[in-house]
Design a protein around this motif. Structure first.
Motif, PDB file in Angstrom:
ATOM      1  N   ASN A  89       0.805  -1.219   0.000  1.00 12.70           N
ATOM      2  CA  ASN A  89       0.000   0.000   0.000  1.00 12.70           C
ATOM      3  C   ASN A  89       0.844   1.278   0.000  1.00 12.70           C
ATOM      4  OD1 ASN A  89       0.965   0.160   2.608  1.00 12.70           O
ATOM      5  ND2 ASN A  89      -0.968  -0.471   3.555  1.00 12.70           N
ATOM      6  N   SER A  90       2.122   1.184  -0.312  1.00 16.00           N
ATOM      7  CA  SER A  90       2.971   2.375  -0.375  1.00 16.00           C
ATOM      8  C   SER A  90       3.320   2.691  -1.821  1.00 16.00           C
ATOM      9  CB  SER A  90       4.247   2.164   0.429  1.00 16.00           C
ATOM     10  OG  SER A  90       5.039   1.161  -0.159  1.00 16.00           O
ATOM     11  N   LEU A  91       3.789   3.883  -2.025  1.00 15.71           N
ATOM     12  CA  LEU A  91       4.167   4.331  -3.360  1.00 15.71           C
ATOM     13  C   LEU A  91       5.655   4.111  -3.545  1.00 15.71           C
ATOM     14  CD1 LEU A  91       2.124   7.643  -3.403  1.00 15.71           C
ATOM     15  CD2 LEU A  91       1.462   5.408  -4.290  1.00 15.71           C
ATOM     16  N   LEU A  92       6.025   2.911  -3.921  1.00 15.17           N
ATOM     17  CA  LEU A  92       7.424   2.522  -4.007  1.00 15.17           C
ATOM     18  C   LEU A  92       7.771   2.015  -5.397  1.00 15.17           C
ATOM     19  CD1 LEU A  92       7.771   0.565  -0.640  1.00 15.17           C
ATOM     20  CD2 LEU A  92       8.891   2.708  -1.202  1.00 15.17           C
ATOM     21  N   PRO A  93       9.061   2.006  -5.752  1.00 19.17           N
ATOM     22  CA  PRO A  93       9.481   1.375  -7.004  1.00 19.17           C
ATOM     23  C   PRO A  93       9.168  -0.117  -6.979  1.00 19.17           C
ATOM     24  CG  PRO A  93      11.220   2.774  -6.098  1.00 19.17           C
ATOM     25  CD  PRO A  93      10.182   2.621  -5.029  1.00 19.17           C
ATOM     26  N   PRO A  94       9.245  -0.784  -8.125  1.00 18.82           N
ATOM     27  CA  PRO A  94       8.974  -2.228  -8.172  1.00 18.82           C
ATOM     28  C   PRO A  94       9.902  -3.016  -7.248  1.00 18.82           C
ATOM     29  CG  PRO A  94       9.005  -1.292 -10.377  1.00 18.82           C
ATOM     30  CD  PRO A  94       9.490  -0.224  -9.462  1.00 18.82           C
ATOM     31  N   HIS A  95       9.402  -4.127  -6.732  1.00 20.57           N
ATOM     32  CA  HIS A  95      10.150  -4.949  -5.778  1.00 20.57           C
ATOM     33  C   HIS A  95      11.498  -5.378  -6.344  1.00 20.57           C
ATOM     34  CE1 HIS A  95      11.224  -8.657  -3.608  1.00 20.57           C
ATOM     35  NE2 HIS A  95      10.635  -8.094  -2.565  1.00 20.57           N
ATOM     36  N   ALA A  96      11.524  -5.867  -7.569  1.00 19.50           N
ATOM     37  CA  ALA A  96      12.776  -6.346  -8.158  1.00 19.50           C
ATOM     38  C   ALA A  96      13.805  -5.226  -8.276  1.00 19.50           C
ATOM     39  CB  ALA A  96      12.514  -6.960  -9.537  1.00 19.50           C
ATOM     40  N   GLU A  97      13.325  -4.026  -8.577  1.00 12.82           N
ATOM     41  CA  GLU A  97      14.241  -2.893  -8.698  1.00 12.82           C
ATOM     42  C   GLU A  97      14.828  -2.526  -7.346  1.00 12.82           C
ATOM     43  OE1 GLU A  97      16.390   0.135 -10.639  1.00 12.82           O
ATOM     44  OE2 GLU A  97      15.449  -1.731 -11.292  1.00 12.82           O
ATOM     45  N   SER A 127      21.603   6.250  -5.860  1.00 10.74           N
ATOM     46  CA  SER A 127      20.539   7.064  -6.443  1.00 10.74           C
ATOM     47  C   SER A 127      19.180   6.773  -5.792  1.00 10.74           C
ATOM     48  CB  SER A 127      20.449   6.838  -7.955  1.00 10.74           C
ATOM     49  OG  SER A 127      19.969   5.542  -8.262  1.00 10.74           O
ATOM     50  N   TYR A 128      19.091   5.692  -5.016  1.00 10.52           N
ATOM     51  CA  TYR A 128      17.851   5.362  -4.312  1.00 10.52           C
ATOM     52  C   TYR A 128      17.889   5.820  -2.853  1.00 10.52           C
ATOM     53  CZ  TYR A 128      16.015   2.536  -8.127  1.00 10.52           C
ATOM     54  OH  TYR A 128      15.516   2.125  -9.338  1.00 10.52           O
ATOM     55  N   GLU A 129      18.917   6.565  -2.480  1.00 10.05           N
ATOM     56  CA  GLU A 129      19.041   7.048  -1.098  1.00 10.05           C
ATOM     57  C   GLU A 129      17.802   7.850  -0.704  1.00 10.05           C
ATOM     58  OE1 GLU A 129      20.242   6.859   2.272  1.00 10.05           O
ATOM     59  OE2 GLU A 129      22.054   6.549   1.075  1.00 10.05           O
ATOM     60  N   GLY A 130      17.122   7.437   0.336  1.00 12.92           N
ATOM     61  CA  GLY A 130      15.925   8.124   0.804  1.00 12.92           C
ATOM     62  C   GLY A 130      14.648   7.739   0.083  1.00 12.92           C
ATOM     63  N   VAL A 131      14.758   7.026  -1.048  1.00 10.64           N
ATOM     64  CA  VAL A 131      13.581   6.640  -1.825  1.00 10.64           C
ATOM     65  C   VAL A 131      12.851   5.480  -1.140  1.00 10.64           C
ATOM     66  CG1 VAL A 131      12.787   5.710  -4.039  1.00 10.64           C
ATOM     67  CG2 VAL A 131      14.557   7.483  -3.988  1.00 10.64           C
ATOM     68  N   PHE A 132      13.625   4.557  -0.548  1.00 16.34           N
ATOM     69  CA  PHE A 132      13.028   3.465   0.210  1.00 16.34           C
ATOM     70  C   PHE A 132      14.029   3.001   1.271  1.00 16.34           C
ATOM     71  CE2 PHE A 132      15.407   1.175  -3.065  1.00 16.34           C
ATOM     72  CZ  PHE A 132      15.993   0.136  -2.346  1.00 16.34           C
ATOM     73  N   PHE A 133      13.543   2.191   2.207  1.00 16.33           N
ATOM     74  CA  PHE A 133      14.386   1.610   3.246  1.00 16.33           C
ATOM     75  C   PHE A 133      14.141   0.104   3.265  1.00 16.33           C
ATOM     76  CE2 PHE A 133      13.834   5.992   4.318  1.00 16.33           C
ATOM     77  CZ  PHE A 133      15.076   6.391   4.791  1.00 16.33           C
ATOM     78  N   LYS A 169      13.752  11.559  -8.904  1.00 17.43           N
ATOM     79  CA  LYS A 169      12.705  12.337  -9.566  1.00 17.43           C
ATOM     80  C   LYS A 169      11.332  11.871  -9.097  1.00 17.43           C
ATOM     81  CE  LYS A 169      11.266  13.925 -14.148  1.00 17.43           C
ATOM     82  NZ  LYS A 169      11.715  14.077 -15.551  1.00 17.43           N
ATOM     83  N   ALA A 170      11.133  10.551  -9.032  1.00 19.99           N
ATOM     84  CA  ALA A 170       9.858  10.009  -8.568  1.00 19.99           C
ATOM     85  C   ALA A 170       9.591  10.411  -7.121  1.00 19.99           C
ATOM     86  CB  ALA A 170       9.858   8.488  -8.708  1.00 19.99           C
ATOM     87  N   PHE A 171      10.645  10.390  -6.298  1.00 18.60           N
ATOM     88  CA  PHE A 171      10.502  10.782  -4.897  1.00 18.60           C
ATOM     89  C   PHE A 171      10.053  12.234  -4.783  1.00 18.60           C
ATOM     90  CE2 PHE A 171      11.941  12.658  -0.992  1.00 18.60           C
ATOM     91  CZ  PHE A 171      11.771  11.691  -0.023  1.00 18.60           C
ATOM     92  N   LEU A 172      10.678  13.129  -5.560  1.00 18.09           N
ATOM     93  CA  LEU A 172      10.342  14.553  -5.481  1.00 18.09           C
ATOM     94  C   LEU A 172       8.904  14.799  -5.923  1.00 18.09           C
ATOM     95  CD1 LEU A 172      13.666  16.044  -6.924  1.00 18.09           C
ATOM     96  CD2 LEU A 172      12.920  16.033  -4.527  1.00 18.09           C
ATOM     97  N   LEU A 173       8.454  14.102  -6.958  1.00 14.70           N
ATOM     98  CA  LEU A 173       7.081  14.268  -7.413  1.00 14.70           C
ATOM     99  C   LEU A 173       6.098  13.719  -6.386  1.00 14.70           C
ATOM    100  CD1 LEU A 173       7.485  13.402 -11.205  1.00 14.70           C
ATOM    101  CD2 LEU A 173       7.159  15.657 -10.179  1.00 14.70           C
ATOM    102  N   ARG A 174       6.469  12.630  -5.709  1.00  9.17           N
ATOM    103  CA  ARG A 174       5.629  12.110  -4.628  1.00  9.17           C
ATOM    104  C   ARG A 174       5.568  13.100  -3.478  1.00  9.17           C
ATOM    105  NH1 ARG A 174       8.261   7.102  -5.218  1.00  9.17           N
ATOM    106  NH2 ARG A 174       9.442   7.449  -3.316  1.00  9.17           N
ATOM    107  N   LEU A 175       6.722  13.675  -3.144  1.00  9.92           N
ATOM    108  CA  LEU A 175       6.784  14.639  -2.054  1.00  9.92           C
ATOM    109  C   LEU A 175       5.836  15.814  -2.305  1.00  9.92           C
ATOM    110  CD1 LEU A 175       8.247  15.700   0.552  1.00  9.92           C
ATOM    111  CD2 LEU A 175       9.865  16.822  -0.997  1.00  9.92           C
TER     112      LEU A 175
END
Length: 360
Positions: free
Chosen positions: A5-13, A24-30, A341-347
């Motif tokens: 239920n979160s707005l995250l990149p695909p699992h495999a990625e 480049s994924y720093e802060g995008v997910f944990f 970029k995706a993170f900033l647009l989500r923000l």
């Protein structure tokens, strides 16, 4: 908030990014590890768990709510790549005692291991601590020359025992001779920490000139171009514009700022400046396309040229090139990386349905 239920990149990625320590994924997910009960940054250097033991979250609060504790190695509760306390203390001492030479013996007396300090500065500043100190002193010498001081005076005030040694170091650092320094423009830089990783900010007396993520491959050519094309002398330092962008960037990531007020100075071609001016008008939380910008400029056939100028924007986030997407709704290229970029647009809660790999 878990993966479903979160707005995250695909699992495999995310698995790939974690295994490859992709900054480049720093802060995008944990990443949370079920077998150890800890959560980490994507760039954590600890031994990687098996993919089936990984669980992904959009933020640290979700990790903590799920019962995970923070990794002691990558410290995900801190700002991404923030300077540790012992480095921050040393930097404060340097500001308070700008003429101190800081030998290894002095560092050890402060409880700082010189090799450890060297490694941290090489990783986070691109130079050793002593090289940074020399650049800082040369920046102060440049300012002295600009203020009308004699070259001999600033050379010896900077700690150089010979004028020839000072001239050689000055020219190597700034690509100009001290005699020409009075006509050059100092470009001061500092490092900023953000949830998406460290950034470098550069500003001259007229305003902010550059704001980029430190891991961008285009950063070095951009700085070299500023030196060769526009005559900037680059040195570490502080000014009012750097102080403002540090504060305003923190407010932006905290969701407390939608419009930046820091002064900007953006040297470039007339067409590039026109494109950058249009970028600056894109409202927070909205997106546009290269074609739409070309239309507004009265050049409907110039979409590709607009894209090139957009890519040459040196001031990330403040001049919001991340709000430009493809005509098909895809993210398109972004120098800081499409995950950011995706993170900033989500923000910004941008009302757009993206069809690319990092859709949200």
């Amino acid at each position: 908030m878990n993966l479903q239920n979160s707005l995250l990149p695909p699992h495999a990625e995310m698995v790939r990014a974690m295994l490859e320590r992709d900054t480049s994924y720093e802060g995008v997910f944990f990443t949370a590890v079920k077998t150890t009960g800890i959560f980490c940054r994507p760039s954590c250097t600890a031994r990687k768990p098996k993919p089936e033991n990984m669980e992904f979250f959009a933020g640290v609060n979700e990790c903590l709510a799920a019962g995970y504790r923070a990794c002691l190695r990558c410290k995900p509760l801190d700002a991404a790549d923030s300077a540790p306390d012992w480095v921050q203390g040393l930097l404060k001492s340097v500001d308070a005692q700008p003429d101190t030479r800081w030998s290894d013996a002095q560092l050890l007396a402060q409880g700082i291991e010189p090799l450890k300090l060297r490694r941290w500065f090489k990783q986070h500043m691109g130079m050793t601590f002593h090289a940074w100190l020399r650049a800082r002193r040369l920046g102060q010498a440049l300012d002295g020359i600009k203020q009308g001081e004699t070259i001999d005076g600033v050379a010896f005030d900077s700690g150089y025992e010979s004028l020839s040694g000072f001239r050689d170091a000055f020219q190597k650092s700034f690509h100009i001779t001290p005699g020409r320094a009075a006509n050059s423009e100092p470009l001061l830089f500092t490092r900023l920490t953000t949830p998406l990783g460290p950034m470098i900010a550069m500003a001259e007396r007229r305003g902010l000139v550059l704001l980029e993520f430190l891991d961008q491959s285009s950063l070095r050519p951009e700085v070299e171009a500023l030196q060769s094309r526009f005559g900037y002398a680059v040195a570490p330092g502080h000014n009012v514009h750097l102080q403002q962008i540090g504060q305003q960037l923190a407010e932006y990531f905290a969701g407390e700022r939608k419009v930046f007020s820091v002064a900007l100075h953006m040297p470039g071609s007339e067409f590039s400046r026109q494109v950058w001016a249009e970028l600056a008008t894109i409202p927070y939380g909205q997106t546009t396309t290269y074609g739409a910008i070309a239309q507004r400029l009265g050049k409907p056939g110039a979409s590709r040229a607009v894209g090139l100028a957009n890519g040459h924007n040196r001031i990330s986030i403040v001049v919001p090139c991340h709000r430009v997407i493809g005509a098909d709704g895809s993210l398109t290229g972004y120098a800081g990386g499409e995950p950011r970029k995706a993170f900033l647009l989500r923000l910004e809660n941008a009302p757009v349905q993206l069809t690319g790999q990092l859709a949200f």
